[in-house]
Write an enzyme that holds these catalytic residues in place. Structure first.
Site, PDB file in Angstrom:
ATOM      1  CB  CYS A 100      29.096  51.061  48.285  1.00 54.45           C
ATOM      2  SG  CYS A 100      28.713  49.861  46.996  1.00 54.45           S
ATOM      3  CB  CYS A 104      32.804  46.031  42.357  1.00 56.22           C
ATOM      4  SG  CYS A 104      33.276  47.557  43.112  1.00 56.22           S
ATOM      5  CB  THR A 191      24.973  47.369  45.992  1.00 53.69           C
ATOM      6  OG1 THR A 191      24.797  46.926  47.317  1.00 53.69           O
ATOM      7  CG2 THR A 191      26.003  48.475  45.958  1.00 53.69           C
ATOM      8  CD  GLU A 257      22.803  49.509  49.729  1.00 54.52           C
ATOM      9  OE1 GLU A 257      22.247  50.282  50.528  1.00 54.52           O
ATOM     10  OE2 GLU A 257      24.011  49.616  49.439  1.00 54.52           O
ATOM     11  CG  HIS A 292      30.977  41.236  45.423  1.00 54.51           C
ATOM     12  ND1 HIS A 292      31.332  42.241  44.554  1.00 54.51           N
ATOM     13  CD2 HIS A 292      30.166  41.826  46.337  1.00 54.51           C
ATOM     14  CE1 HIS A 292      30.753  43.367  44.915  1.00 54.51           C
ATOM     15  NE2 HIS A 292      30.043  43.149  46.003  1.00 54.51           N
ATOM     16  CE1 TYR A 296      31.757  43.473  49.002  1.00 46.74           C
ATOM     17  CE2 TYR A 296      31.406  43.207  51.352  1.00 46.74           C
ATOM     18  CZ  TYR A 296      30.910  43.434  50.083  1.00 46.74           C
ATOM     19  OH  TYR A 296      29.563  43.639  49.906  1.00 46.74           O
ATOM     20  CB  CYS A 299      35.517  48.472  48.003  1.00 48.32           C
ATOM     21  SG  CYS A 299      34.462  47.343  48.933  1.00 48.32           S
ATOM     22  CD  GLU A 447      28.012  46.742  50.432  1.00 46.13           C
ATOM     23  OE1 GLU A 447      28.821  47.672  50.568  1.00 46.13           O
ATOM     24  OE2 GLU A 447      27.317  46.593  49.422  1.00 46.13           O
TER      25      GLU A 447
HETATM   26 FE1  SF4 Z   1      30.368  48.342  46.783  1.00 49.49          FE
HETATM   27 FE2  SF4 Z   1      32.641  47.251  47.574  1.00 49.49          FE
HETATM   28 FE3  SF4 Z   1      30.762  45.720  46.426  1.00 49.49          FE
HETATM   29 FE4  SF4 Z   1      32.206  47.545  45.030  1.00 49.49          FE
HETATM   30  S1  SF4 Z   1      32.975  45.696  46.056  1.00 49.49           S
HETATM   31  S2  SF4 Z   1      30.026  47.191  44.903  1.00 49.49           S
HETATM   32  S3  SF4 Z   1      32.409  49.185  46.505  1.00 49.49           S
HETATM   33  S4  SF4 Z   1      30.622  46.802  48.385  1.00 49.49           S
HETATM   34 FE    FE Z   2      28.757  44.601  47.948  1.00 55.68          FE
END
Ligand code: SF4
Ligand code: FE
Length: 489
Positions: A100, A104, A191, A257, A292, A296, A299, A447
């Protein structure tokens, strides 16, 4: 305006006086702590890649209001093209870090706050949009990493914020002053908070008028008086203290985290983006969560690419690559991973313009994206473990491999195909272990389940956005149903 290099970013974080606790101790130098440093390195990549000519299109964008080139993590999406590039950038970073990379959350908070404050001001005559734009410019000009903090501890889930036995279980305003507000509470599972210059706080649920003190959004520097971080433990985290590079699986990158505590923190007026307008808390939450959930689809797909690659390498090193069931498992993993990517791209292509001019993803498709993310990485991990074999969790340590007496024995008996060293075989298996069960499993597995909202949160949104009445009408029209008629003849 200059974008920071990765090195400059790390030095800028070093200058902050962040209050950090881990394993019962205060950490005075989190930047160089062996447990914490890999997570900082992941954020560093968002700066390093933005310096590379080949990634300019994905990693940077031009802000149309200022004409300045900014890191895409600080950009307000001005079209579906921006939304698509965001997902591609996240896949790229997932591929480069297998972790991660944290930045983001701030990007998604920025876009949600931008459009929501515009609409609050229009209805309530407040100045939150101006406040937020000022903060946005400051963040862009200094190329900052901003954490987005949404999740309150929540205490008894059956009670509203104002009904909790302990009123601090949701972050709230405890004092209103002429020059600002004082807030108290905590944000859990944060995070990237440790590696951020500032934190942007938002409410975590839709609220009723009784929750007025809890409907609050603002941004403050991370080393503001009263803020402290308590770092979460991860499986196998103390392997990072052993000094080797094999057993950790991914020696350079990771994620961390923290429980973030706000003990009577002062927020000046020009950093407040919501203060009591409870009817807009739900809009802010829904938009942030939507962005968000789109994230996902980028990422986790990038990390999935690494895991699929690692499983294929493990099969090569075992001499099992030509087995048809191994090939089929790799196809299945790819199919699942690309399905997630398709969802991320689809909700971006189907995005639309908000009143502020900022683009938002298609909320139904973003929630479908995240719902799939709560499942597919688990299946991808299962297949990777299947291909890797039991050695992934039974292999002796790097210290055994390096030992003058035991090392040659480990080397002899744990060899796969003759042309590959035992060390390389162990390295790829430890990477799979790291992603499946180790420190990176926080980011790739749990996550995937709970980050950006647990599965039920997406199902509520899917129910709300799915437009079942329209689907019923389609069916009735084709079935020739005219309701109200008792008899058709
Ligand atoms: Fe982490 Fe993915 Fe959230 Fe970005 S989108 S902060 S990489 S979990
Ligand atoms: Fe996240």
């Amino acid at each position: 305006m200059k974008l920071m290099t990765g090195k400059e970013y790390i030095e800028s974080i070093r200058k902050l006086n962040i209050q950090v606790y881990m394993m019962g101790k205060k950490i005075d130098n989190p930047v160089d702590d062996p447990i914490l440093r890999p997570s900082l390195n992941s954020v560093r990549m968002t700066y390093d890649l933005a310096q590379k000519p080949e990634y300019q299109d994905l990693m940077t964008a031009v802000d149309p209001d200022t004409g300045n080139k900014v890191n895409r993590f600080l950009h307000i999406h001005r079209g579906t093209d921006d939304l698509i590039k965001k997902v591609k950038m996240q896949r790229l970073l997932g591929q480069k870090t297998a972790a991660c990379f944290q930045r983001c959350v701030g990007m998604d908070a920025f876009n949600a706050i931008y459009s929501t404050t515009f609409e609050i001001d229009k209805k309530c005559g407040t100045r939150y949009f101006e406040n937020f734009k000022k903060f946005l410019r400051y963040a862009q000009e200094n190329d900052l990493t901003i954490d987005g903090a949404m999740t309150d501890p929540k205490g008894d889930r059956s009670l509203a914020p104002h009904e909790q036995a302990d009123p601090d279980l949701y972050l709230r305003v405890v004092e209103r002053r002429p020059d600002g507000i004082v807030v108290r509470g905590a944000k859990a599972h944060q995070t990237g908070i440790l590696n951020s210059h500032e934190v942007c706080v938002m409410p975590t649920i839709a609220m009723s008028p009784e929750d007025k003190d809890y409907a609050v959004a603002f941004a403050v520097p991370l080393d503001t008086k009263g803020i402290s971080l308590i770092i979460g433990r991860q499986s196998c985290d103390t392997r990072k203290l052993e000094g080797g590079t094999i057993d950790v699986g991914n020696a350079e990158f990771g994620g961390v985290e923290a429980l973030t505590v706000f003990e009577d923190v002062f927020v000046p007026n020009d950093r407040i983006f919501l203060n009591g307008e409870t009817e807009f808390a739900g809009m802010l939450v829904e938009r942030f969560a939507g962005y968000h959930r789109q994230s996902y689809g980028g990422c986790k797909v990038g990390v999935g690419d690494v895991l699929i690659g690692a499983a294929a390498v493990a099969a090569d090193y075992n001499g099992a690559a030509k087995a048809s069931h191994v090939k089929d498992k790799l196809i299945e993993m790819t199919h699942l991973n690309e399905t997630l990517y398709s969802c991320g791209i689809a909700c971006s292509c189907e995005g639309n313009k908000t009143e502020s001019g900022c683009y938002i993803i298609n909320l139904l498709l973003a929630n479908v994206c995240k719902q799939n993310v709560t499942r597919f990485p688990y299946e991808i991990v299962r297949l990777a473990e299947d291909i890797a074999g039991g050695l992934m969790v039974t292999a002796p340590s790097e210290k055994d491999l390096r030992d003058p007496k035991i090392g040659p024995i480990v080397d002899k008996y744990l060899k796969g195909i003759a042309s590959v060293s035992t060390e390389n075989r162990l390295r790829i298996l430890r990477l799979i272990e790291n992603l499946s069960l180790g420190t990176a499993a926080v980011g790739y597995r749990t996550e995937s389940m709970h980050g950006a909202g647990s599965p039920q949160a997406q199902r509520i949104m899917i129910a709300r956005q799915g437009n079942l009445p329209a689907k019923k009408d389609l069916a009735k029209a084709l079935a020739g149903i005219v309701e109200g008629n008792k008899c058709s003849n």
